[in-house]
Design an enzyme around this catalytic site. Structure first.
Site, PDB file in Angstrom:
ATOM      1  N   HIS A  77      54.877   9.145 -32.158  1.00 31.70           N
ATOM      2  CA  HIS A  77      54.876   7.918 -32.966  1.00 31.70           C
ATOM      3  C   HIS A  77      53.476   7.334 -33.089  1.00 31.70           C
ATOM      4  CE1 HIS A  77      54.787   5.411 -29.272  1.00 31.70           C
ATOM      5  NE2 HIS A  77      55.639   6.286 -28.781  1.00 31.70           N
ATOM      6  N   ASP A  79      52.545   3.940 -33.265  1.00 29.24           N
ATOM      7  CA  ASP A  79      52.233   2.639 -32.670  1.00 29.24           C
ATOM      8  C   ASP A  79      52.117   2.709 -31.154  1.00 29.24           C
ATOM      9  OD1 ASP A  79      55.000   3.225 -32.629  1.00 29.24           O
ATOM     10  OD2 ASP A  79      55.510   1.120 -32.320  1.00 29.24           O
ATOM     11  N   ASP A 116      47.689  10.073 -28.555  1.00 26.06           N
ATOM     12  CA  ASP A 116      48.528  11.154 -29.042  1.00 26.06           C
ATOM     13  C   ASP A 116      47.758  12.463 -29.012  1.00 26.06           C
ATOM     14  OD1 ASP A 116      49.338  12.768 -31.756  1.00 26.06           O
ATOM     15  OD2 ASP A 116      51.058  11.902 -30.747  1.00 26.06           O
ATOM     16  N   GLU A 140      57.850   2.777 -33.521  1.00 28.01           N
ATOM     17  CA  GLU A 140      58.834   3.251 -32.553  1.00 28.01           C
ATOM     18  C   GLU A 140      59.086   2.238 -31.448  1.00 28.01           C
ATOM     19  OE1 GLU A 140      59.994   5.284 -28.732  1.00 28.01           O
ATOM     20  OE2 GLU A 140      58.166   4.181 -29.230  1.00 28.01           O
ATOM     21  N   GLU A 141      58.026   1.595 -30.992  1.00 30.51           N
ATOM     22  CA  GLU A 141      58.119   0.786 -29.776  1.00 30.51           C
ATOM     23  C   GLU A 141      59.006  -0.445 -29.919  1.00 30.51           C
ATOM     24  OE1 GLU A 141      57.222   1.938 -27.119  1.00 30.51           O
ATOM     25  OE2 GLU A 141      55.386   3.100 -27.250  1.00 30.51           O
ATOM     26  N   ASP A 164      56.715  12.769 -26.321  1.00 33.91           N
ATOM     27  CA  ASP A 164      56.716  11.364 -25.901  1.00 33.91           C
ATOM     28  C   ASP A 164      57.279  11.170 -24.498  1.00 33.91           C
ATOM     29  OD1 ASP A 164      56.139   8.692 -26.320  1.00 33.91           O
ATOM     30  OD2 ASP A 164      58.084   8.240 -27.204  1.00 33.91           O
ATOM     31  N   HIS A 451      53.667   1.106 -20.714  1.00 30.19           N
ATOM     32  CA  HIS A 451      54.043  -0.203 -21.248  1.00 30.19           C
ATOM     33  C   HIS A 451      53.558  -1.350 -20.372  1.00 30.19           C
ATOM     34  CE1 HIS A 451      57.588   1.534 -23.828  1.00 30.19           C
ATOM     35  NE2 HIS A 451      56.440   2.161 -24.011  1.00 30.19           N
TER      36      HIS A 451
END
Length: 479
Positions: A77, A79, A116, A140-141, A164, A451
């Protein structure tokens, strides 16, 4: 950014990492990273496009002699999660991530990291591979918007490799589904009393936080729950003026604060109770949350506050809200089956808005948990909206790509990889629903504390991950 990053191996992966971390890309602000990927792909002469959901799709033809292999979709993804420590001055919309090497890890100074590795595969013309598609999904987040917006009939490949996951040496063949619970408690502000009360700011911070699908099993403290537990048991009357706790829906809250009014005569006892409560939490979470800090300090006196009745109902509802691991899987020991993360509690002068992200590999259990949270907040006079439901991804232990990747990993490293499922919600579940029969695996390098501002990626694992990816592409089954 530490320029030594570009000297790490594999060179192409870290070259793109060093460039991408300089591009602001929080969820819903992915214009620059989309442009970067599109421009880069087109500079290589590759077919590249953006769809209506703002996903980017790049196609690379098979290398010579590999045209008869099954088509592979490499998926990640665009973001990243914009999390920072409160004492860090940083604007995720404009500032580049300050990445640096710390021993065996790459970290960021006071923020999340993100990045990424697909671009290296697109650039390297020495690789052997069949037809490739690189799918970079949007947003995505915060809700998997790009995956939900992906249209059937666009992808051509038969195999999807989701990059991921966050533990090198593990192959993920299933994931949990998710559901957002959005709670709203409206109130009409009242003026604060003219005299007899002292204003205080109560702060919970220093918690580890982390990914609510991965670290939830670690039983880490939730700053919102810690804060409201004290508000509920305070030794004197408290008037609640405002609250601001947590952040993103998929991050375990690390920090929360409330501004309260305390009777002047009881302030000393209140401060003592806060200090005692801090020790209680430190003891309860010993070995888990060794940095927890709960503090109170005088602050400017607010002019408005929540009505006493509304504040009481809010406090009780937050204390009663299900949070954390709700049930472990019997089918796969060690895997969380169902969980809830009370991610956000914030007042804005007219309402308190709260959000929980619910996850479960059992569809009915996920919705039952949503009903329980709805019932708790209904008792407090709040409304709950359940949104963004998506189903999980059921394991296929007979998957051809699973067998091929298991053999590749054993050939490279002399042992079989772990095959498991993940409690986090991967886009595989949504994409697989749109493309039935797609053979899917998720894997990645080792990332700790995702995160959260403590996020870091293990340097050695990146090399192993990339070598494994390259070997996998070389050994994809024939059509």
């Amino acid at each position: 950014m530490d320029r030594n990053l570009t000297a790490l191996k594999p060179a192409l992966v870290w070259k793109h990492f060093a460039e991408i971390v300089r591009i602001p890309r929080p969820s819903h602000h992915e214009e620059a990273i989309r442009r970067y990927v599109l421009d880069f792909a087109r500079s290589l002469g590759l077919e590249a496009s953006e769809d209506e959901a703002h996903n980017v799709l790049v196609r690379k033809p098979a290398s010579k002699g590999m045209e008869n292999r099954k088509g592979v979709i490499l998926q990640a993804h665009l973001d990243m999660v914009p999390q920072k420590n409160n004492d860090k001055t940083f604007d995720f919309l404009t500032d580049p991530i300050d990445a640096y090497i710390d021993g065996e890890w790459v970290k960021a100074k006071g923020t999340t990291l993100g990045s990424d590795g697909i671009l290296a595969v697109l650039e390297d013309d020495t690789l052997e591979h069949g037809p490739l598609e690189a799918l970079f999904t949007a947003t995505e987040e915060t809700g998997m918007d790009g995956a939900f917006g992906l249209q059937p009939g666009v992808l051509r490949g038969e195999i999807l490799l989701n990059l991921d996951s966050e533990t090198e040496g593990e192959l993920y063949v299933g994931c949990a589904g998710g559901l957002d619970a959005n709670m709203t408690l409206p109130y009409g502000e009242e003026p604060t009393p003219a005299a007899g009360y002292a204003a205080a700011r109560l702060t919970v911070k220093g918690l580890k936080g982390g990914h609510s699908g991965i670290q939830i099993v670690c039983q880490r403290a939730n700053a919102n729950k810690v804060l409201f537990r004290f508000l509920n048991a305070a030794p004197c009357e408290l008037l609640l003026c405002s609250v601001d706790g947590g952040g993103l829906r998929n991050a375990i809250p690390r920090e929360a604060e409330a501004v309260v009014l305390v009777p002047e005569a009881g302030y000393a006892a209140f401060a003592e109770a806060v200090a005692a409560y801090e020790k209680t939490i430190q003891e309860e979470f010993a070995g888990i949350e060794d940095g927890v800090s709960i503090r109170v300090e005088p602050c400017a006196r607010p002019e408005r506050m929540l009505p006493r009745e509304a504040a009481m109902r809010l406090i009780r509802a937050v204390v009663g809200c299900p949070d954390g691991v709700q049930r472990m899987s019997m089918a796969m020991p060690g895997l969380v089956q169902t969980s809830s993360n009370l991610a956000r509690v914030v007042s804005d002068g007219s309402a308190v808005r709260m959000q929980s992200l619910l996850r479960s590999s059992v569809r009915s259990e996920k919705f039952a948990l949503g009903e329980a949270i709805t019932a708790v907040f209904a008792l407090a006079g709040a409304t709950t909206e359940l949104t963004g439901a998506y189903d999980g991804w059921n394991p296929d232990m007979q998957s051809p790509i699973l067998k091929a990747m298991t053999a590749s990993y054993e050939a490279l490293y002399g042992r079989k990889p772990a095959v498991t499922a993940i409690h986090a919600g991967l886009e595989c579940g949504i994409i697989g629903g749109k493309y039935p029969g797609l053979d899917m695996i998720s894997f990645g390098p080792t990332i700790s504390y995702p995160h959260s501002p403590d996020e870091k990626v293990e340097i050695a694992s990146v090399a192993k991950f990339y070598d494994f990816l390259v070997h996998t592409l070389r050994n994809v089954p024939e059509k």
